[in-house]
Design a protein around this motif. Sequence first.
Motif, mmCIF file in Angstrom:
data_model
loop_
_atom_site.group_PDB
_atom_site.id
_atom_site.type_symbol
_atom_site.label_atom_id
_atom_site.label_comp_id
_atom_site.label_asym_id
_atom_site.label_seq_id
_atom_site.Cartn_x
_atom_site.Cartn_y
_atom_site.Cartn_z
ATOM 1 N N LEU A 1 0.832 -1.196 0.000
ATOM 2 C CA LEU A 1 0.000 0.000 0.000
ATOM 3 C C LEU A 1 0.870 1.251 0.000
ATOM 4 C CD1 LEU A 1 -2.633 -0.934 2.712
ATOM 5 C CD2 LEU A 1 -2.975 -0.897 0.262
ATOM 6 N N SER A 2 0.377 2.289 -0.642
ATOM 7 C CA SER A 2 1.084 3.558 -0.577
ATOM 8 C C SER A 2 0.781 4.214 0.769
ATOM 9 C CB SER A 2 0.656 4.481 -1.709
ATOM 10 O OG SER A 2 -0.659 4.939 -1.503
ATOM 11 N N LYS A 3 1.505 5.248 1.086
ATOM 12 C CA LYS A 3 1.311 5.949 2.352
ATOM 13 C C LYS A 3 -0.111 6.510 2.438
ATOM 14 C CE LYS A 3 4.490 8.816 4.136
ATOM 15 N NZ LYS A 3 5.295 10.029 4.296
ATOM 16 N N ILE A 4 -0.635 7.028 1.330
ATOM 17 C CA ILE A 4 -1.979 7.619 1.315
ATOM 18 C C ILE A 4 -3.035 6.542 1.515
ATOM 19 C CG2 ILE A 4 -3.643 8.849 -0.127
ATOM 20 C CD1 ILE A 4 -1.201 10.276 -1.397
ATOM 21 N N GLU A 5 -2.879 5.392 0.833
ATOM 22 C CA GLU A 5 -3.847 4.302 0.983
ATOM 23 C C GLU A 5 -3.848 3.739 2.400
ATOM 24 O OE1 GLU A 5 -2.234 1.861 -2.070
ATOM 25 O OE2 GLU A 5 -3.719 2.506 -3.561
ATOM 26 N N ARG A 6 -2.658 3.612 2.991
ATOM 27 C CA ARG A 6 -2.559 3.096 4.355
ATOM 28 C C ARG A 6 -3.242 4.041 5.339
ATOM 29 N NH1 ARG A 6 0.614 4.180 8.475
ATOM 30 N NH2 ARG A 6 1.965 5.511 7.240
ATOM 31 N N ARG A 7 -3.012 5.345 5.167
ATOM 32 C CA ARG A 7 -3.629 6.333 6.056
ATOM 33 C C ARG A 7 -5.151 6.357 5.891
ATOM 34 N NH1 ARG A 7 -3.399 12.536 5.944
ATOM 35 N NH2 ARG A 7 -4.250 13.007 7.961
ATOM 36 N N GLN A 8 -5.628 6.170 4.653
ATOM 37 C CA GLN A 8 -7.076 6.136 4.408
ATOM 38 C C GLN A 8 -7.709 4.924 5.082
ATOM 39 O OE1 GLN A 8 -8.739 8.667 2.938
ATOM 40 N NE2 GLN A 8 -10.562 7.607 3.625
ATOM 41 N N ARG A 9 -7.023 3.783 5.079
ATOM 42 C CA ARG A 9 -7.535 2.607 5.777
ATOM 43 C C ARG A 9 -7.635 2.856 7.276
ATOM 44 N NH1 ARG A 9 -5.168 -3.137 3.684
ATOM 45 N NH2 ARG A 9 -6.217 -3.121 1.685
ATOM 46 N N ILE A 10 -6.609 3.491 7.841
ATOM 47 C CA ILE A 10 -6.623 3.803 9.270
ATOM 48 C C ILE A 10 -7.754 4.776 9.569
ATOM 49 C CG2 ILE A 10 -5.332 4.904 11.133
ATOM 50 C CD1 ILE A 10 -2.774 3.884 9.713
ATOM 51 N N ARG A 11 -7.935 5.796 8.728
ATOM 52 C CA ARG A 11 -8.991 6.786 8.913
ATOM 53 C C ARG A 11 -10.372 6.125 8.893
ATOM 54 N NH1 ARG A 11 -8.321 11.293 4.882
ATOM 55 N NH2 ARG A 11 -6.837 12.050 6.425
ATOM 56 N N ASN A 12 -10.584 5.209 7.949
ATOM 57 C CA ASN A 12 -11.868 4.509 7.868
ATOM 58 C C ASN A 12 -12.111 3.647 9.100
ATOM 59 O OD1 ASN A 12 -12.397 5.654 5.377
ATOM 60 N ND2 ASN A 12 -11.609 3.905 4.238
ATOM 61 N N ARG A 13 -11.053 3.011 9.611
ATOM 62 C CA ARG A 13 -11.179 2.166 10.798
ATOM 63 C C ARG A 13 -11.550 3.001 12.023
ATOM 64 N NH1 ARG A 13 -6.484 -0.681 10.272
ATOM 65 N NH2 ARG A 13 -5.344 0.729 11.618
ATOM 66 N N ILE A 14 -10.973 4.195 12.129
ATOM 67 C CA ILE A 14 -11.294 5.085 13.249
ATOM 68 C C ILE A 14 -12.730 5.584 13.134
ATOM 69 C CG2 ILE A 14 -10.747 7.321 14.286
ATOM 70 C CD1 ILE A 14 -7.825 6.792 13.413
ATOM 71 N N ARG A 15 -13.165 5.945 11.927
ATOM 72 C CA ARG A 15 -14.501 6.498 11.737
ATOM 73 C C ARG A 15 -15.609 5.485 12.008
ATOM 74 N NH1 ARG A 15 -16.101 10.788 8.862
ATOM 75 N NH2 ARG A 15 -18.030 10.258 9.914
ATOM 76 N N LYS A 16 -15.299 4.174 11.932
ATOM 77 C CA LYS A 16 -16.304 3.161 12.245
ATOM 78 C C LYS A 16 -16.767 3.260 13.688
ATOM 79 C CE LYS A 16 -14.258 -0.405 9.817
ATOM 80 N NZ LYS A 16 -13.899 -1.813 9.694
ATOM 81 N N VAL A 17 -15.852 3.598 14.595
ATOM 82 C CA VAL A 17 -16.185 3.618 16.013
ATOM 83 C C VAL A 17 -16.382 5.027 16.554
ATOM 84 C CG1 VAL A 17 -15.059 1.435 16.486
ATOM 85 C CG2 VAL A 17 -13.754 3.539 16.665
ATOM 86 N N SER A 18 -15.916 6.027 15.843
ATOM 87 C CA SER A 18 -16.011 7.410 16.308
ATOM 88 C C SER A 18 -17.153 8.102 15.586
ATOM 89 C CB SER A 18 -14.687 8.136 16.035
ATOM 90 O OG SER A 18 -14.795 9.481 16.376
ATOM 91 N N PHE A 19 -18.237 8.355 16.308
ATOM 92 C CA PHE A 19 -19.424 8.976 15.717
ATOM 93 C C PHE A 19 -19.868 10.113 16.623
ATOM 94 C CE2 PHE A 19 -23.928 9.372 14.731
ATOM 95 C CZ PHE A 19 -23.890 9.371 13.346
ATOM 96 N N GLY A 20 -20.178 11.254 16.037
ATOM 97 C CA GLY A 20 -20.549 12.418 16.827
ATOM 98 C C GLY A 20 -22.038 12.673 16.840
ATOM 99 N N THR A 21 -22.552 13.069 17.998
ATOM 100 C CA THR A 21 -23.945 13.469 18.140
ATOM 101 C C THR A 21 -23.973 14.906 18.648
ATOM 102 O OG1 THR A 21 -24.071 12.683 20.412
ATOM 103 C CG2 THR A 21 -24.640 11.103 18.695
ATOM 104 N N ALA A 22 -25.154 15.449 18.841
ATOM 105 C CA ALA A 22 -25.253 16.817 19.349
ATOM 106 C C ALA A 22 -24.753 16.896 20.792
ATOM 107 C CB ALA A 22 -26.692 17.307 19.255
#
Length: 118
Positions: A3-24
């Motif tokens: 994986l390139s550096k950008i692809e690896r970082r995008q995978r990490i970002r997607n993994r974080i966003r699965k569990v991190s969700f914002g509400t009001a």
Amino acid sequence: MALSKIERRQRIRNRIRKVSFGTADRPRLSVFRSNKEIYVQLIDDNSGATLVSASSRDKELSSLKGTKIEIANAVGKAIAEKANKAGIETVAFDRGGNLYHGRIKSLAEGAREAGLKF
């Protein structure tokens, strides 16, 4: 092929966003770090709205002199003060695929010092 550096970082970002969700009540504290600046915003993912934002380019923070780590700490304190004015006490931390080290860690510690709870 690796994986390139950008692809690896995008995978990490997607993994974080699965569990991190914002509400009001508990918005997501999203961090974007470029080579020179650092940006942070509190996002309500239910409505897709930015509640509060701060960056190293804000008028009150752009005049600060020091290292990038010191400026990131000041941005963390600024976002915590704005969040307290808006009545927000707890947030879900989204480091945006960056390692919890250096400027990201400094921003988080500055926000915690000013009273924001992760």
